[in-house]
Enzyme design. Sequence first.
Site, PDB file in Angstrom:
ATOM      1  N   ASP A 133       0.898  -1.244  -0.001  1.00  8.95           N
ATOM      2  CA  ASP A 133      -0.004   0.289   0.003  1.00  8.95           C
ATOM      3  C   ASP A 133       1.026   1.191  -0.272  1.00  8.95           C
ATOM      4  O   ASP A 133       1.922   1.118   0.228  1.00  8.95           O
ATOM      5  CB  ASP A 133      -0.835  -0.018   1.455  1.00  8.95           C
ATOM      6  CG  ASP A 133      -1.875   0.946   1.232  1.00  8.95           C
ATOM      7  OD1 ASP A 133      -2.252   1.598   0.071  1.00  8.95           O
ATOM      8  OD2 ASP A 133      -2.570   1.463   2.128  1.00  8.95           O
ATOM      9  N   ASP A 139      -5.362   5.569  -4.368  1.00 12.44           N
ATOM     10  CA  ASP A 139      -5.232   7.316  -4.738  1.00 12.44           C
ATOM     11  C   ASP A 139      -5.561   7.101  -6.289  1.00 12.44           C
ATOM     12  O   ASP A 139      -5.558   6.271  -7.166  1.00 12.44           O
ATOM     13  CB  ASP A 139      -3.993   7.601  -4.486  1.00 12.44           C
ATOM     14  CG  ASP A 139      -3.947   8.077  -2.974  1.00 12.44           C
ATOM     15  OD1 ASP A 139      -4.882   8.044  -2.304  1.00 12.44           O
ATOM     16  OD2 ASP A 139      -2.744   7.976  -2.681  1.00 12.44           O
ATOM     17  N   ARG A 148      -6.374   3.420  -7.737  1.00 12.71           N
ATOM     18  CA  ARG A 148      -8.041   3.135  -7.100  1.00 12.71           C
ATOM     19  C   ARG A 148      -8.288   1.922  -7.062  1.00 12.71           C
ATOM     20  O   ARG A 148      -8.959   1.009  -7.633  1.00 12.71           O
ATOM     21  CB  ARG A 148      -8.866   3.628  -8.410  1.00 12.71           C
ATOM     22  CG  ARG A 148      -8.808   5.150  -8.737  1.00 12.71           C
ATOM     23  CD  ARG A 148      -9.310   6.065  -7.566  1.00 12.71           C
ATOM     24  NE  ARG A 148      -9.328   7.480  -7.686  1.00 12.71           N
ATOM     25  CZ  ARG A 148      -9.405   8.185  -6.642  1.00 12.71           C
ATOM     26  NH1 ARG A 148      -9.019   7.996  -5.590  1.00 12.71           N
ATOM     27  NH2 ARG A 148      -9.578   9.642  -7.098  1.00 12.71           N
TER      28      ARG A 148
END
Length: 1098
Positions: free
Chosen positions: A376, A676, A733
């Site tokens: 992440d 993001d 995303r």
Amino acid sequence: MGATKTSNATQQYERHPFQLSLSELLNAQQTNIDSGLTAAQASELRGNYGENKLEGEGSVKWYAVLLKQISNAMILVLILAMALSYGVTDYIEGGVITAFIVLNVSIGFYQEFQAEKKMDSLRALSSPTATVLRSGNVEAIASMEVVPGDVCIVKTGDTIPADLRIFESMNLECDEKILTGEAVPVAKDPEIHFSDHNELETGVGDRLNMAYSSSTVTKGRGRGIVVFTGMHTEIGKIASSMQGAQRKPNRSLSRKQGKLQPAKGIALRFWDGWGKFLGLTIGTPLQRKLSKLAYILFGFAILLAIIAFAVHKFVVTNEVAIYAISTGIAMIPESLIAVLTITFVTGMTQMRKRKVLTRKLSALEALGGITNICSDKTGTLTQGQMTLGKAWIPGAGIYTVSNSVDPANPTQGNISVGPAKSRAEMDVEKIDRGEQVDRERSAAALAFEVPSQKAEKDQQRHGPQEKQTLSGDDYPEMIPELESFLNSAALCNLATVRLNEQEGKWQTTGDPTEVALQVFAHRFDKGKKILEQDVGWKQITEYPFDSTVKRMSVVYSSPFDDKTTIFTKGAVERIIDLCDYVGTGDKRREMTESVKDSIYEQMSMLADQGLRVLALAQKTWEGGFDEKSDTPRDDIEKDLTLLGLAGLYDPPRLETKDAVKECTNAGIKVHMLTGDHPGTATAIGKEVGIIPRDFSVLSAEVADSLVKTAAQFDAMTDEEIDAMPELPIVIARCAPNTKTRMIAALHRRNAYAAMTGDGVNDGPSLQAADVGIAMGLAGSDVAKGASDIVLTDDNFSSIVNAIEEGRRMFDNIQKFVLHLLTSNIGEVILLVLGLTFKDAASFSVFPLSPLQILWINMVTSGFPAFGLGREPAAYNIMTRRPHNTKTGVFTWQIIADMLVYGLLMGILTLLTFVIIVYGPGDGNLGHDCNTAYSASCDVVFRARAAVFAELTWLIMVAAWEMKSLRRSMFRLDPRSESRFPFFKDVYANRFLFWAVVVGAVVVFPCIYIPGLNEKVFKHRPITWEWALSVGATVLFVAGMELWKMAKRGFGWFVEEGEDGVGRDKGLGLRQGFFSFSKSFSRSTTSLGKGGRSGESQV
């Protein structure tokens, strides 16, 4: 009420806490709901009530460890030898073997029991955590550290750490079927009063202001005061029924599952018990594999014993029987499992020091083989401390926060307000700034006159900017557009911001994203607490953030009219599609395609600056809104009005780029899977070095594959993904199912992947990964429960540290396995060929006595093996490619080394015996020399002493040689500037150093102490024979050095990254170096589609 092991104090109240009001409970607990307990209070309460755990939970059983020690294959053989010795009335032999058994079991029991206890304590650190408020700070602590009076914060996916009295909740529901048996989650209501209810009449499931230990939060969030811990909880009261062992499938004895089921169940239960007793069905894969190896060698030991009997034509005297059993013992590496266990514990301890908690021992084996890390971004690659850098508010312009060092301090920094500009206008300004710089540089060397028309034009273009920079109390004036934006930012938010007046610093709680928005609202005195308490906004309900829709909404009643307002925030793409209008007041306009395009342009410009972009929106709900109504989310989150975009900056961790470089050098590829925007993800990816800044050096096909959105990736079939020249390095995303597909794609390319996760929905991907990594700070208990390791600092570099430690452990396991099995092979060669030495009575004369064999196996070999398990990491441990996980410990190099070194050891010791007996001894093997000393046995006894000393020294020096499988013992690190670093290198591991030195010195008392030498070991003091033992040791070292030199010179068994091999073959994307450079790939490029087991080709 049960008492803990540290105290007999009970947890009692005047009435049950569910019947007490909040003020009554606070008085009883002496706690504060705003700041929680102090550290001193928590420590005192822990001393009074003990740890928050169930009795017997997770504790290691001493009798289980003792039974495991006795069931060791080598101990079983020794027990047989002991019984045989007593049976033939050889009480000295039997007594010594008995002492060996007691000593070995005692030492093994002590070491393993201590190791298991330490392992339990380390495992406890990775157990479910609790989020508590201590001294005004939110802390994540182990659940067992929770004490009565703690203010506990729970959210979706958390496991309730203790019994709580809820005093604040928002849509909080808990799954309590472990207590009540009801599958339907229970909605909590802190406002309900039970003061007039009877405790016995109100069941556990009806106490709606309580949340119970071990239940899970299925929805919403809340805060509560801990009222019961450990055995005092509801689950503690039924702990005995909850801790019963559950049987595996098909173990039932009921005929309902078939007529043969009872027989099948008995057979499987017997196998489970026998397999557990022998260590074949429990432990990690490597532990089970080595246990099987021990019993395979046990089979060989029986075969060797039969050979010994056969040589004597099955005329079995007590000496023959003992020697046969001793020969079998020589085949078994008795210290193997114990060394492995202690190595695991040492590894877990080192991991703990490096911010990594190990939940499953199998992860220690797997870490060294990782080829790909899927990480992440927020809080892992980045610092996780966000600041709102820019806010685009339609009709108002762009607000920019600068000079703010502390993300929690709303009084720090400046705010600039300027007009919003299109990308075309920004490009023109960029060109003009470049021209201005050129002019200034030229003017420094040559002054020239600028035409008046040009100067006037420049003045108009670069003249007074429509920009206002303010700080402190002089923040921009409040306008309706800004106020609406701030209301949404503050109210659609779970974070808190408060000034700790005692410490004089600002403290925050909550998600970093929401903290950044809340701090920005506080800059204008529009914080959530102010809006709710002073202005009058009242929250009705909440629709929590959902990773599938990527947005959150709250419903508030307005203080200015009877209307209800809905505030929403989330991913820009998800919010804009739900908006019909943009802006507020007289700046409000309809959401047309052109307007939408201009918003996306603003979002893209913010994202290109590395900012994480969120959209904020609101709408007025027509009519009343019942807080208990079950209005669908889709009805709430539609027909919205966009209030603006928030650009949040989360700077990369300072150590991330170096960690990415280290991964590249280690042959590991890093992938970033983030929620993001693609622009934000790409900017951060370039900043930390995961992807190159310049894609022009790559082919169009490869460049196109490096960055994908989850929608693009999920839309592809497996065949299309497999046909890509390179799996995506960045996926923006990202949704939970995208992570699972990514792991599957990596597995199809023979990669060995690690995946990070923190959310409730990350469980499947963490379990699908070869190594699941949960976040210790931001992770949910569901994610931690599905993971193999937990990062206590949520830092990417800690993953790299864990991989390095995993590789170190794998190397050390190979080293001590090689050491133990080499000595076993050497002994077997000596003892089997030694059967050919027969005296006049045709009895074999043993080159080593049975007790010499036992001494070497049980005392000499074990401690150096323990030392090898503690070896520090090799100099090139992070410049080699990952090891092949399918091959495991027993690589061809280990097998070849084992045979070469074992053969060399056996031949040298055999030659020493032959030279002494058939040289000066003229082949005199004496009479009955296996039983006792006589004048005719002098030569044999002296030969045994020389062989005993020599074999001991060979085993000792082999431990130093095996510090590296390929490098010379005299220069383990080729980078060393020392002319002769041998002494420094061997002393680096002090345990191994002293194990070797002491083991070598102990030989002398064994040979020279009267009685011990002749009657126990059956050897005599020696003189000139020492030269043979020393000479053989020198030859052994020379032989090992020559074999290592041959391996290096001819490239035998070489791995990429070793001996300078593999660095110059193929082209690959070297992450962290921003260049298209050489890679480790052996047969295909790292951008190719080829691959092999244990090696990433993605």
